[in-house]
Design a protein around this motif. Structure first.
Motif, short mmCIF file in Angstrom:
data_model
loop_
_atom_site.label_atom_id
_atom_site.label_comp_id
_atom_site.label_asym_id
_atom_site.label_seq_id
_atom_site.Cartn_x
_atom_site.Cartn_y
_atom_site.Cartn_z
N LEU A 1 0.70 -1.21 0.00
CA LEU A 1 -0.03 -0.14 -0.03
C LEU A 1 0.86 1.22 0.11
O LEU A 1 0.55 2.26 -0.76
N ILE A 2 1.85 1.27 0.85
CA ILE A 2 2.74 2.40 0.76
C ILE A 2 3.47 2.74 -0.31
O ILE A 2 3.26 3.62 -0.98
N ASN A 3 3.87 1.64 -1.09
CA ASN A 3 4.40 1.88 -2.42
C ASN A 3 3.58 2.17 -3.67
O ASN A 3 3.91 2.71 -4.37
N LEU A 4 2.30 1.48 -3.28
CA LEU A 4 1.42 2.06 -4.41
C LEU A 4 0.99 3.63 -4.30
O LEU A 4 0.74 4.11 -5.24
N ILE A 5 0.86 3.83 -3.03
CA ILE A 5 0.30 5.20 -2.77
C ILE A 5 1.40 6.35 -3.27
O ILE A 5 1.15 7.30 -4.03
N ARG A 6 2.71 5.99 -3.20
CA ARG A 6 3.61 6.80 -3.58
C ARG A 6 3.90 6.86 -5.09
O ARG A 6 4.27 7.87 -5.80
N PHE A 7 3.61 5.94 -5.85
CA PHE A 7 4.02 5.75 -7.35
C PHE A 7 2.67 5.65 -8.33
O PHE A 7 2.85 5.76 -9.48
N ASP B 1 8.68 1.18 -18.07
CA ASP B 1 8.04 -0.39 -18.30
C ASP B 1 8.53 -1.26 -16.73
O ASP B 1 7.78 -1.71 -16.16
N TYR B 2 9.54 -0.56 -16.52
CA TYR B 2 10.06 -1.09 -15.00
C TYR B 2 9.41 -0.70 -14.04
O TYR B 2 8.96 -1.23 -12.90
N GLY B 3 8.94 0.58 -14.20
CA GLY B 3 7.98 1.41 -13.06
C GLY B 3 6.73 0.80 -13.08
O GLY B 3 6.03 0.60 -12.08
N LYS B 4 6.22 0.59 -14.32
CA LYS B 4 4.92 -0.18 -14.33
C LYS B 4 4.86 -1.41 -13.84
O LYS B 4 4.07 -1.95 -13.05
N GLY B 5 5.96 -2.18 -13.69
CA GLY B 5 6.03 -3.73 -13.21
C GLY B 5 6.27 -3.49 -11.76
O GLY B 5 5.56 -4.31 -11.08
N PHE B 6 6.79 -2.36 -11.23
CA PHE B 6 6.90 -2.08 -9.77
C PHE B 6 5.36 -2.12 -9.24
O PHE B 6 5.19 -2.54 -8.13
N ILE B 7 4.70 -1.39 -9.98
CA ILE B 7 3.18 -1.14 -9.35
C ILE B 7 2.38 -2.35 -9.60
O ILE B 7 1.96 -2.66 -8.53
N TRP B 8 2.68 -3.10 -10.61
CA TRP B 8 2.03 -4.30 -10.44
C TRP B 8 2.52 -5.47 -9.59
O TRP B 8 1.43 -6.06 -8.77
N GLY B 9 3.71 -5.35 -9.10
CA GLY B 9 4.25 -6.30 -8.13
C GLY B 9 3.63 -5.90 -6.74
O GLY B 9 3.38 -6.70 -6.04
N ASN B 10 3.43 -4.60 -6.56
CA ASN B 10 2.89 -4.10 -5.26
C ASN B 10 1.72 -4.23 -5.23
O ASN B 10 1.13 -4.59 -3.89
N SER B 11 0.96 -4.23 -6.32
CA SER B 11 -0.58 -4.58 -6.20
C SER B 11 -0.61 -6.18 -6.00
O SER B 11 -1.62 -6.45 -5.13
N ILE B 12 0.16 -7.04 -6.38
CA ILE B 12 0.13 -8.35 -6.05
C ILE B 12 0.59 -8.67 -4.60
O ILE B 12 -0.11 -9.26 -3.90
N LEU B 13 1.39 -7.85 -4.36
CA LEU B 13 1.75 -8.02 -2.89
C LEU B 13 0.56 -7.74 -2.01
O LEU B 13 0.38 -8.35 -0.75
N LEU B 14 0.04 -6.55 -2.33
CA LEU B 14 -1.09 -6.22 -1.38
C LEU B 14 -2.33 -7.00 -1.45
O LEU B 14 -2.78 -7.49 -0.42
N VAL B 15 -2.49 -7.93 -2.60
CA VAL B 15 -3.47 -8.86 -2.65
C VAL B 15 -3.15 -10.04 -1.65
O VAL B 15 -3.88 -10.58 -1.28
N PHE B 16 -1.81 -10.38 -1.94
CA PHE B 16 -1.40 -11.66 -0.95
C PHE B 16 -1.57 -11.15 0.59
O PHE B 16 -1.83 -12.04 1.34
N GLY B 17 -1.18 -9.89 0.80
CA GLY B 17 -1.53 -9.38 2.14
C GLY B 17 -2.65 -9.49 2.60
O GLY B 17 -3.14 -10.11 3.61
#
Length: 78
Positions: A30-36, A45-61
């Motif tokens: 959530l913190i990384n999603l809010i920031r970016f 593309d790297y930044g968009k992948g970072f956002i998707w990775g954090n979204s998946i991390l949030l779903v797992f949490g």
């Protein structure tokens, strides 16, 4: 009987672990999603992948916290 009680205590520890991991993963994601997330259109593309990775991390949490708060109870059978 001793093995069964060990099994029950291991399940209780796992439920606590689900809560701890769920809170930790959700906060990090959530913190990384809010920031970016608001700058998604200008990210590489790297930044968009970072956002998707954090979204998946949030779903797992959230999933881990759902497992912790599930209504399944431990039944002791003797």
């Amino acid at each position: 009987m001793r093995l069964y009680s060990l099994y029950i205590s291991a399940l209780k520890i796992m439920k606590r672990l689900y809560l701890i991991l769920g809170i930790l993963f959700s906060l990090i994601g959530l913190i990384n999603l809010i920031r970016f997330a608001f700058d998604y259109s200008i990210l590489s593309d790297y930044g968009k992948g970072f956002i998707w990775g954090n979204s998946i991390l949030l779903v797992f949490g959230i999933g881990f916290m759902v497992l912790f708060f599930s209504k399944r109870t431990l039944k002791e059978e003797y």
